[in-house]
Design a protein around this motif. Structure first.
Motif, PDB file in Angstrom:
ATOM      1  N   LEU A 360     -57.243  -5.164  82.393  1.00 22.36           N
ATOM      2  CA  LEU A 360     -56.774  -6.082  81.361  1.00 22.36           C
ATOM      3  C   LEU A 360     -57.163  -5.597  79.970  1.00 22.36           C
ATOM      4  O   LEU A 360     -56.460  -5.865  78.989  1.00 22.36           O
ATOM      5  CB  LEU A 360     -57.347  -7.478  81.612  1.00 22.36           C
ATOM      6  CG  LEU A 360     -56.792  -8.206  82.840  1.00 22.36           C
ATOM      7  CD1 LEU A 360     -57.599  -9.465  83.129  1.00 22.36           C
ATOM      8  CD2 LEU A 360     -55.324  -8.554  82.645  1.00 22.36           C
ATOM      9  N   GLY A 361     -58.293  -4.875  79.880  1.00 24.58           N
ATOM     10  CA  GLY A 361     -58.715  -4.336  78.599  1.00 24.58           C
ATOM     11  C   GLY A 361     -57.699  -3.367  78.025  1.00 24.58           C
ATOM     12  O   GLY A 361     -57.415  -3.377  76.818  1.00 24.58           O
ATOM     13  N   ARG A 362     -57.123  -2.529  78.862  1.00 27.32           N
ATOM     14  CA  ARG A 362     -56.092  -1.599  78.388  1.00 27.32           C
ATOM     15  C   ARG A 362     -54.850  -2.354  77.928  1.00 27.32           C
ATOM     16  O   ARG A 362     -54.183  -1.938  76.981  1.00 27.32           O
ATOM     17  CB  ARG A 362     -55.736  -0.609  79.491  1.00 27.32           C
ATOM     18  CG  ARG A 362     -56.839   0.401  79.759  1.00 27.32           C
ATOM     19  CD  ARG A 362     -56.307   1.672  80.374  1.00 27.32           C
ATOM     20  NE  ARG A 362     -57.322   2.712  80.373  1.00 27.32           N
ATOM     21  CZ  ARG A 362     -57.094   3.985  80.679  1.00 27.32           C
ATOM     22  NH1 ARG A 362     -55.871   4.364  81.011  1.00 27.32           N
ATOM     23  NH2 ARG A 362     -58.059   4.864  80.649  1.00 27.32           N
ATOM     24  N   ARG A 363     -54.543  -3.440  78.619  1.00 32.12           N
ATOM     25  CA  ARG A 363     -53.398  -4.240  78.209  1.00 32.12           C
ATOM     26  C   ARG A 363     -53.659  -4.893  76.848  1.00 32.12           C
ATOM     27  O   ARG A 363     -52.728  -5.109  76.061  1.00 32.12           O
ATOM     28  CB  ARG A 363     -53.113  -5.300  79.274  1.00 32.12           C
ATOM     29  CG  ARG A 363     -51.969  -6.223  78.942  1.00 32.12           C
ATOM     30  CD  ARG A 363     -51.591  -7.103  80.124  1.00 32.12           C
ATOM     31  NE  ARG A 363     -51.027  -6.320  81.213  1.00 32.12           N
ATOM     32  CZ  ARG A 363     -50.546  -6.838  82.338  1.00 32.12           C
ATOM     33  NH1 ARG A 363     -50.568  -8.148  82.509  1.00 32.12           N
ATOM     34  NH2 ARG A 363     -50.055  -6.065  83.272  1.00 32.12           N
ATOM     35  N   SER A 364     -54.931  -5.199  76.567  1.00 28.64           N
ATOM     36  CA  SER A 364     -55.257  -5.871  75.306  1.00 28.64           C
ATOM     37  C   SER A 364     -54.959  -4.990  74.104  1.00 28.64           C
ATOM     38  O   SER A 364     -54.687  -5.489  73.007  1.00 28.64           O
ATOM     39  CB  SER A 364     -56.738  -6.270  75.297  1.00 28.64           C
ATOM     40  OG  SER A 364     -57.570  -5.115  75.194  1.00 28.64           O
ATOM     41  N   ASN A 365     -55.021  -3.682  74.296  1.00 30.39           N
ATOM     42  CA  ASN A 365     -54.737  -2.769  73.185  1.00 30.39           C
ATOM     43  C   ASN A 365     -53.286  -2.879  72.730  1.00 30.39           C
ATOM     44  O   ASN A 365     -52.967  -2.589  71.571  1.00 30.39           O
ATOM     45  CB  ASN A 365     -55.036  -1.321  73.604  1.00 30.39           C
ATOM     46  CG  ASN A 365     -56.509  -1.116  73.907  1.00 30.39           C
ATOM     47  OD1 ASN A 365     -57.369  -1.760  73.308  1.00 30.39           O
ATOM     48  ND2 ASN A 365     -56.798  -0.219  74.845  1.00 30.39           N
ATOM     49  N   GLU A 366     -52.397  -3.292  73.639  1.00 29.57           N
ATOM     50  CA  GLU A 366     -50.981  -3.399  73.305  1.00 29.57           C
ATOM     51  C   GLU A 366     -50.592  -4.814  72.887  1.00 29.57           C
ATOM     52  O   GLU A 366     -49.790  -4.999  71.972  1.00 29.57           O
ATOM     53  CB  GLU A 366     -50.135  -2.971  74.506  1.00 29.57           C
ATOM     54  CG  GLU A 366     -50.431  -1.559  74.992  1.00 29.57           C
ATOM     55  CD  GLU A 366     -49.706  -1.237  76.283  1.00 29.57           C
ATOM     56  OE1 GLU A 366     -49.003  -2.140  76.799  1.00 29.57           O
ATOM     57  OE2 GLU A 366     -49.832  -0.103  76.780  1.00 29.57           O
ATOM     58  N   VAL A 371     -60.164  -9.838  75.907  1.00 23.10           N
ATOM     59  CA  VAL A 371     -60.697  -9.766  77.259  1.00 23.10           C
ATOM     60  C   VAL A 371     -62.221  -9.801  77.187  1.00 23.10           C
ATOM     61  O   VAL A 371     -62.840  -8.951  76.535  1.00 23.10           O
ATOM     62  CB  VAL A 371     -60.233  -8.496  77.993  1.00 23.10           C
ATOM     63  CG1 VAL A 371     -60.809  -8.457  79.402  1.00 23.10           C
ATOM     64  CG2 VAL A 371     -58.707  -8.444  78.045  1.00 23.10           C
ATOM     65  N   ILE A 372     -62.819 -10.782  77.848  1.00 24.53           N
ATOM     66  CA  ILE A 372     -64.278 -10.948  77.853  1.00 24.53           C
ATOM     67  C   ILE A 372     -64.767 -10.800  79.290  1.00 24.53           C
ATOM     68  O   ILE A 372     -64.173 -11.343  80.224  1.00 24.53           O
ATOM     69  CB  ILE A 372     -64.682 -12.337  77.315  1.00 24.53           C
ATOM     70  CG1 ILE A 372     -64.130 -12.539  75.898  1.00 24.53           C
ATOM     71  CG2 ILE A 372     -66.192 -12.511  77.340  1.00 24.53           C
ATOM     72  CD1 ILE A 372     -64.265 -13.970  75.392  1.00 24.53           C
ATOM     73  N   GLN A 373     -65.834 -10.049  79.469  1.00 22.89           N
ATOM     74  CA  GLN A 373     -66.482  -9.965  80.779  1.00 22.89           C
ATOM     75  C   GLN A 373     -67.931 -10.411  80.628  1.00 22.89           C
ATOM     76  O   GLN A 373     -68.670  -9.869  79.814  1.00 22.89           O
ATOM     77  CB  GLN A 373     -66.432  -8.546  81.346  1.00 22.89           C
ATOM     78  CG  GLN A 373     -67.025  -8.465  82.761  1.00 22.89           C
ATOM     79  CD  GLN A 373     -67.093  -7.043  83.300  1.00 22.89           C
ATOM     80  OE1 GLN A 373     -66.941  -6.074  82.548  1.00 22.89           O
ATOM     81  NE2 GLN A 373     -67.324  -6.892  84.601  1.00 22.89           N
ATOM     82  N   MET A 374     -68.322 -11.412  81.422  1.00 18.87           N
ATOM     83  CA  MET A 374     -69.703 -11.882  81.360  1.00 18.87           C
ATOM     84  C   MET A 374     -70.324 -11.854  82.751  1.00 18.87           C
ATOM     85  O   MET A 374     -69.640 -12.024  83.769  1.00 18.87           O
ATOM     86  CB  MET A 374     -69.771 -13.299  80.779  1.00 18.87           C
ATOM     87  CG  MET A 374     -69.048 -14.362  81.591  1.00 18.87           C
ATOM     88  SD  MET A 374     -69.397 -16.053  80.979  1.00 18.87           S
ATOM     89  CE  MET A 374     -68.836 -15.971  79.300  1.00 18.87           C
TER      90      MET A 374
END
Length: 652
Positions: A360-366, A371-374
């Protein structure tokens, strides 16, 4: 062949009777020769049917006629069988499929392979011959591509997985498999390999045909196909395309065909759940109150994703905005949600949570998605990796566009103004639109109470013996099995390789193999196409560890590894034979982990009482058989730097 055998059983008494009469005639002739002139037998022989010679002629004539008749009958039977076989093949080939799966009929023809094809095909065709194992050390089953690899054309048409309500459920089945995952499919193929005419029924509460789960959190997220959620086809890191399904719909027969199918087959009853198991009566009850009796049964019910109690107590509004990731429908739902919200939070720092965070982090770039991971640990994969490597992977995940919140213990979750508020115990407040709870798996042991099966109090799952048996005619495989590891003690494993091998072995034992399970299963995880690791044994960060690292090259990535091996499921390329004679590298001793911050590639050893019980291969691929052998030997090693040379991590 069976009909020829039946004919012979009918003719055999006549042949034996004729043979007996002939022998009696010979004895009589011998006795007569002692009392009458030598000419007499010749004269009697020439007298025709009134003498003993006439009786012989009659019997020879009867036997000859019987043999001739049997031959004609056998010819007609074989000819008829060929005709019925061709009609069966034509019927399979003509089943409805998607227009895009042009190769599926050919796959369907191969759906009933001879015994040697289904489980003995090695993913690595060239292996060194190995001496026969001693009785004390039975050869372990190695995972094989034939069992686990989805067909490249395995793309069921829309709606094919659902079982019509009007479909007749067989009242009795020789082999009943409860659960529709990897372990069940591996068992079905194994049963059919050893018993080609077997009738096998898989009962699953999912609407889909058997499929593999790893791509749901890995490659599917990196697909550039906008319709990937429907096709469920993806490109591996090596660029080769395949489907998530093990086989196309044409591989299976409908459950109501099982009773009449001449050559047996594998049927799948989808959307049905087994709710009660009568062990004494050898039958189960489904959620629609129908009953199925069985001769032998496999429980491969897998597991259910855990959830946080604070989320469960938060109410329906919070639950609607929470995803528990496990199935195809979860992948489709999360993909849709992530395209229509601004912020998503993944709770959990393990394998699944980290893989989804990177994807999902890679998708956030577009798309600009936050995207938060805890997680409660200090770093990513904190329960598995040593601290220095956990810190390194944490930075890697951050570079993928993920915001990390470590040492996070969730106190409460509420929904305000259509947004979730996560209150942490240290006072921090996190606002987000959606939560993905990736906090582990609970083995599905719902049938334990009605079946009277023992559940392990420490590890969960059904306790089974070395042959994966819970009862004399009940086996358990996959995530739900708690088995005894001869090297590491009692365990329960939740990985693809274990599901494949335990499922296949259970299938073999259901057909009488009686083999013990002692395979050391491996698992793998990729943080995108550039960083990946494979692990085996007990990998627990609370154990003492020794890491040996080297500088990585362009070929030391998951993408390069799949390009070299030709497969995206790396456990498919593992064979025990390649570990029989490892050759150590002659390179100098490398640096030990913790003394450098460039962890390009390396080996991490996990120790218990100075013995290696777990190994992680960090960006080192296709060397798992060597790691497996080290754990199997169970020896103390004075210098693990020397042991690391076996993996040749310093070769360019």
């Amino acid at each position: 062949m069976l009909k020829c055998r039946t004919v012979w059983k009918k003719l055999a008494p006549l042949a034996r009777a004729s043979s007996t009469v002939c022998r009696q005639n010979v004895r009589r002739a011998g006795l007569t020769n002692g009392r009458i002139p030598a000419q007499a037998p010749a004269a009697r022989m020439s007298t025709g049917p009134t003498g003993q010679g006439g009786e012989n002629s009659v019997y020879f004539l009867l036997v000859g006629a019987a043999v001739l008749g049997g031959g004609v009958y056998a010819y007609q039977t074989v000819k008829g069988d060929k005709k019925r076989y061709q009609e069966r093949i034509d019927e399979i080939s003509s089943r409805q499929q998607k227009p895009t799966t042009e190769e599926a009929p050919a796959t369907a023809i191969q759906s009933e392979p001879p015994a040697v094809e289904a489980t003995e095909t090695e993913a690595v065709p060239q292996t060194k011959p190995q001496a026969a194992p001693s009785p004390e050390e039975p050869s372990p089953p190695a995972p094989e591509a034939e069992v686990v690899a989805p067909s490249e054309t395995a793309e069921p048409p829309a709606g094919v997985g659902s079982t019509p309500a009007s479909l007749k459920v067989p009242s009795h089945i020789p082999y009943l498999l409860i659960g529709g995952g990897t372990a069940s499919f591996a068992a079905a193929r194994s049963i059919r390999a050893r018993d080609p005419g077997a009738r096998v029924l898989i009962v699953t509460d999912e609407p889909d045909l058997p499929y593999m789960r790893p791509p749901l959190s890995k490659e599917l997220w990196f697909s550039d196909d906008p319709s990937v959620t429907e096709t469920l086809r993806f490109k591996q890191w090596n660029g080769k395309e395949r489907s998530i399904y093990f086989q196309p719909a044409s591989f299976y027969i409908t459950p109501d065909e099982l009773d009449t199918a001449e050559n047996g087959g594998v049927g799948v009853l989808t959307g049905k759940r087994v709710v009660y198991m009568d062990v004494r009566g050898n039958k189960v009850k489904l959620d629609d109150d129908s009953e199925i009796s069985y001769d032998k049964c496999l429980i491969a019910t897998g597991g259910i994703p855990r959830n946080l109690q604070v989320i469960e107590r938060a109410g329906e509004e919070v639950m609607k905005k929470t995803t528990l990731f496990r199935k195809i429908e979860d992948f489709r739902s999360l993909d849709k949600v992530s395209r229509n919200i601004k912020s998503i939070t993944i709770i959990g720092g393990g394998f699944l949570g980290s893989e989804l965070a990177c994807a999902l982090g890679r998708r956030s770039n577009e798309s600009g998605l936050e995207v938060i991971q805890m997680y409660p640990e200090k770093g990513n994969m904190g329960k598995v990796l040593p601290e220095y490597l956990s810190n390194w992977t944490t930075e890697k995940v951050k570079k993928e566009g993920v915001k990390i919140i470590s040492e996070a213990l969730v106190k409460s979750v509420t929904c305000k103004d259509d947004q979730l508020e996560i209150q942490l115990k240290d006072g921090r407040l996190v606002k987000t639109d959606h939560i993905v709870a990736a906090v582990g798996l609970e083995p599905n042991v719902d049938l334990a109470k009605s079946a009277g099966l023992e559940v392990d109090s420490d590890f969960g799952g059904y306790r089974v013996n070395a042959e994966l048996q819970a009862r004399s005619n009940i086996w358990v495989a996959g995530d739900a099995a708690c088995f005894y590891d001869i090297r590491l003690g009692r365990r329960r494993v939740e990985h693809h390789d274990h599901a494949v091998v335990s499922g296949r072995l259970a299938g073999e034992n259901m057909t009488g193999a009686n083999k013990p399970y002692w395979h050391q299963s491996m698992f793998w995880s990729d943080l995108g196409p550039d960083v990946g690791y494979e692990a085996i044994g007990i990998v627990d960060s609370s154990l003492p560890t020794v890491g040996v690292f080297a500088k990585a090259t362009a070929k030391d990535t998951p993408k390069a590894a799949t390009e070299k091996s030709g497969t995206g499921i790396r456990s498919e390329s593992e064979t025990e034979d390649t570990a029989s004679s490892p050759v150590a590298s002659s390179s100098p001793s490398p640096a030990v982990g913790g003394q450098r911050d460039d962890y390009g590639k390396g080996v991490i050893f996990y120790l218990r009482d100075k013995v290696v019980v777990g190994i992680i291969l960090w960006n080192v691929f296709n060397r798992m058989p060597i790691a497996r052998k080290i754990i199997k030997d169970g020896e103390e090693h004075a210098d693990l730097n020397e042991v690391a040379k076996l993996f040749n991590i310093h070769e360019d």
